[in-house]
Design an enzyme around this catalytic site. Structure first.
Site, short mmCIF file in Angstrom:
data_model
loop_
_atom_site.label_atom_id
_atom_site.label_comp_id
_atom_site.label_asym_id
_atom_site.label_seq_id
_atom_site.Cartn_x
_atom_site.Cartn_y
_atom_site.Cartn_z
N LYS A 136 0.80 -1.22 0.00
CA LYS A 136 0.00 0.00 0.00
C LYS A 136 0.83 1.27 0.00
CE LYS A 136 -4.24 -1.71 1.62
NZ LYS A 136 -5.47 -1.08 1.18
N ILE B 124 -13.10 -18.57 6.68
CA ILE B 124 -13.21 -17.14 6.96
C ILE B 124 -14.50 -16.53 6.41
CG2 ILE B 124 -11.96 -14.92 6.79
CD1 ILE B 124 -10.60 -17.13 8.48
N GLY B 125 -15.20 -17.24 5.57
CA GLY B 125 -16.51 -16.75 5.16
C GLY B 125 -16.87 -17.02 3.72
N HIS C 116 -3.78 -17.10 -0.86
CA HIS C 116 -3.45 -16.29 -2.03
C HIS C 116 -2.74 -17.08 -3.11
CE1 HIS C 116 -3.90 -13.62 1.44
NE2 HIS C 116 -4.57 -12.88 0.58
N CYS D 123 -7.57 -16.53 5.03
CA CYS D 123 -8.49 -15.48 4.57
C CYS D 123 -9.64 -16.16 3.82
CB CYS D 123 -7.73 -14.50 3.67
SG CYS D 123 -8.63 -12.96 3.38
#
Ligand code: GLN
Ligand code: ZN
Length: 767
Positions: free
Chosen positions: A116, A439-440, A702, A734
């Site tokens: 970032k 995680i969802g 990832h 994740c």
């Protein structure tokens, strides 16, 4: 008083650059096409800014992928593994390979790391330095763009090339070898900057913008020394430098410019308006005749400028410095806002009236200059619009305001402390040791996206849509049961994006049609806009979660996005303190949590992946941030009974230095990304004696790679040496939405198998 801009969005009004790049990568168009699109965008951008009447227009702010990567190529910092990639004169293959990797014709070279850009949602490609790093002018892009602009504007007068300054460039990169410090490269780097500046001067350039956003950070002595060294040399050979700082105030570092002579200094008065007096005082006291560029139009947000406020700042500066020594500009580059509000035709007129995108911001500078020249009418109009909006019923919801004002300790504390809750939860949920969960999200296949799109475009009706989503849920529950997970999820098939979904359901937040902002490369995001008091009208997730629960006897974990993340990934209103907006969202999420609980959901996850990103750049401001951010999370999560288990999830960043604040959130369970750091994070958690339950991610989602049972087991074993076994959860690091089903099934099977073995081998050792 010159009006100038620091950088203009480069994705094109309709994301032309995205399409052109992606077509080029997929061999659907050739390089000439791509270059043509680039030229058109640049031309358009320059014309817009020129027509508006800016005195200085940024050049080299265009980029096919990332301006830091452009800088890396300009300075010839090419990591060795990319050197041998087949390349043409234009270097585009090299450029895109560094950005995206090169996996063609038997090559398998990874992309460079991305991270970032300061505290924004823009991502840049991280430069890599060796101990013996050499620098040399490699890419000619900047010079070509200057020439191109010269032809268009028929003069060089307004052309202001933009470069990342040498200290920020080194700061943003990373050392690829041990035993040296990147700041030590400064003496090799400065001569190249000097060479670039000479070349630009030869082209007739008389303004060069060097961006040094690091001036807003807490700098080490080494960085300070490097800064002074570099700028003493640079300012000796050139009197054309505009040194820009942004994203925070620079008063702590202002003495660094004491002995260097620069043409102008740019400061960010949106982030830190208080620095103005101190900076003026500093300049006057030392008799420094530098021009001051006032960053007064907000390049990070989308609200109309408050002219009254800006004019006060300008007048004060003119009083102290004289009109010739004052410039005005946005506080930072405009790449962080969408391009043109005129394209939004479904936003309520009154709200649209108070909004301003990049193009409008350029005109705001012109307005401000005209007001200074005496056009009072513009000032009055602006005042009226802002006043009207402030009192508008669209913005204000008295009930919500009152509820925020009445927030008290009761609203952010659970009824009992963790160990009392833990016992009740264990009794109620009756989960095994090392409970497994995800995680969802589950794979967002093409089929899922097509269904959502069809519904959005009204090709299928609500009932057809809902039935389809239910099918996806039934399927994902079945799969999770087969895999033998302990705590199941509904899969998030109804959500395109974890923030967008909630912002569309909440009052006081809107979505744009075309408000795209570059996130990285060709990826753009459309941040929601929080324009008024936020409230929750209806249940947002309860239907789906309860449907999922009706399909299984195993517990379903309800899935929500937390207030800090919603805030962090949106444009936020700036007419009230940020914590008030955060608490409003938190209260809305709290209602949803309670509704889930009332409907029989015993485990609820409130995701806060962005909590770390929101951190201010300077450490001294962390306390204030954590204070409201943690409170907001607790407001959203603490209304439930002891027996109801609150989870949270975090990812994307380093947590080692903030874990005490994470503990403060008091979630019953936290799941987080650790697998890439091989669980080093756990050391911090165990040293700190993190009190609650943790699910350290046991594999990296990832990557398409499927982790083996053995390696997952090893990680569990490692975790069980650091943490009490009763507190450990087993989960990926994740959400799984970007993965393929076959990868997910196999990985999760290996994960549950590893947990099974761990229960036999590890859980018996009394804990
Ligand atoms: N629940 C979300 C998901 O699984 C969390 C996403 C995230 O951490 N960014 O997709
Ligand atoms: Zn995550």
């Amino acid at each position: 008083m010159l009006k100038h801009n620091l950088g203009y969005p480069r994705i094109g009004i309709y994301r032309e650059l995205k399409n052109a790049c992606e077509d080029y990568w997929n061999n659907k168009n050739d390089l000439n096409n791509l270059f043509e699109v680039g030229r058109k965008i640049r031309k358009k951008n320059w014309e817009v800014q020129n027509k508006a009447g800016l005195d200085l227009i940024p050049c080299n702010d265009f980029s096919f992928y990332d301006h830091v990567l452009d800088m890396t190529l300009l300075l010839g910092v090419i990591p060795e593994e990319y050197m041998s990639i087949p390349n043409n004169n234009d270097n585009m293959n090299l450029y895109f390979s560094m950005a995206r990797g090169f996996q063609k014709h038997g090559w398998d070279i990874k992309a460079m790391e991305m991270t970032k850009w300061f505290n924004t949602n823009y991502h840049y490609i991280v430069p890599e330095f060796n101990k013996n790093q050499q620098f040399f002018i490699f890419s000619k892009k900047i010079f070509e763009e200057v020439n191109e602009m010269k032809v268009l504007l028929k003069s060089t007068e307004k052309i202001k090339p933009v470069l990342i300054g040498p200290i920020s460039f080194l700061f943003l990169g990373k050392e690829k070898e041990k035993y040296f410090h990147k700041m030590d490269l400064i003496d090799k780097l400065v001569p190249i900057y000097i060479q670039i500046i000479h070349e630009l001067q030869k082209l007739g350039i008389s303004w060069i913008q060097l961006d040094e956003p690091i001036l807003g950070l807490d700098l080490s002595d080494r960085e300070k020394e490097a800064f002074q060294y570099a700028y003493k040399k640079i300012s000796k050979i050139s009197s054309d430098i505009l040194l820009t700082s942004y994203f925070d105030g620079i008063i702590e570092n202002i003495s660094l410019i004491k002995d260097i002579s620069i043409k102008a200094l740019h400061i960010d008065l949106i982030e830190d308006p208080n620095q103005l007096s101190k900076i003026i005082h500093f300049l006057n006291k030392l008799n420094i005749t530098t021009t001051l560029s006032l960053g007064i139009v907000d390049g990070r947000n989308i609200w109309k400028n408050n002219y009254n406020h800006s004019i006060k700042i300008i007048k004060k500066s003119i009083d102290y410095l004289g009109e010739n020594r004052v410039m005005i500009a946005p506080n930072c580059s405009l790449i962080h806002v969408p391009i043109d509000i005129k394209l939004e035709n479904s936003i309520d007129h009154d709200i649209k009236n108070i909004m301003s995108f990049a193009k409008q911001k350029i005109y705001e500078l012109v307005d401000l200059a005209n007001i200074i020249k005496g056009e009072e009418k513009i000032l009055l109009e602006n005042k009226n619009i802002i006043e009207e909006y402030k009192n508008s019923s669209i913005l204000n919801n008295e009930v919500v305001k009152k509820r925020v004002a009445q927030i008290s300790g009761q609203n952010f504390n659970r009824k009992n402390i963790f160990h009392i809750r833990q016992k009740k939860q264990k009794d109620k949920l009756n989960l095994p040791y090392f409970p497994t969960t995800t995680i969802g999200s589950f794979p967002q296949t093409k089929e899922v996206r097509v269904i959502r799109n069809k519904f959005r475009k009204k090709i299928i009706n609500k009932e057809e849509y809902r039935n389809k989503i239910k099918e996806f849920i039934i399927n994902v529950i079945k799969k999770q049961e087969e895999i033998n997970l302990d705590v199941l999820v509904h899969g998030e098939f109804e959500r395109t994006d974890m923030v967008e979904y909630f912002s569309e359901k909440l009052q006081g937040i809107l979505s744009t049609k075309n408000g795209w902002v570059q996130s990285y490369g060709s990826r753009c995001v459309k941040p929601p806009i929080i324009y008024g008091d936020v409230s929750r009208k209806n249940d947002m997730t309860v239907d789906w979660i309860c449907f999922a629960q009706s399909q299984t006897v195993k517990p379903i974990k309800g899935m929500l996005t937390g207030p800090v993340t919603i805030l962090q990934w949106s444009f936020v209103r700036d007419d009230q303190p940020i914590h008030d907006t955060a608490y409003q969202i938190a209260l809305a999420i709290r209602e949803e949590v309670l509704s889930l609980e009332k409907n029989g959901i015993n485990i609820i996850q409130i995701d806060e992946p962005a909590i770390r990103e929101g951190l201010p750049l300077k450490k001294k401001n962390w306390k204030y941030y954590f204070n409201w951010a943690i409170k907001a999370f607790r407001i959203s999560s603490s209304g439930v009974k002891d027996e109801t288990q609150i989870h949270t999830h975090m990812c994307y960043s380093e947590f080692n230095d903030i874990f005490e604040h994470i503990a403060d959130m008091d979630a019953d369970v936290i799941t987080m990304e650790t697998s890439r750091s091989k669980m080093e994070l756990l050391k911090a958690f165990s040293d700190f004696c993190y009190p609650n339950e943790i699910g350290p991610g046991v594999y990296d989602i990832h990557s398409p790679r499927i982790p083996t049972v053995k390696e997952i087991f090893n990680l569990i074993e490692k975790a069980s040496k650091k943490l009490p076994i009763r507190n450990i959860w087993i989960n990926p690091d994740c959400g799984l939405k970007t993965r393929k089903w076959e990868e997910v099934l196999q990985s999760l099977k290996n994960m549950t198998e590893a947990a099974r073995i761990a229960r036999i081998k590890l859980a018996n050792q009394s804990h």
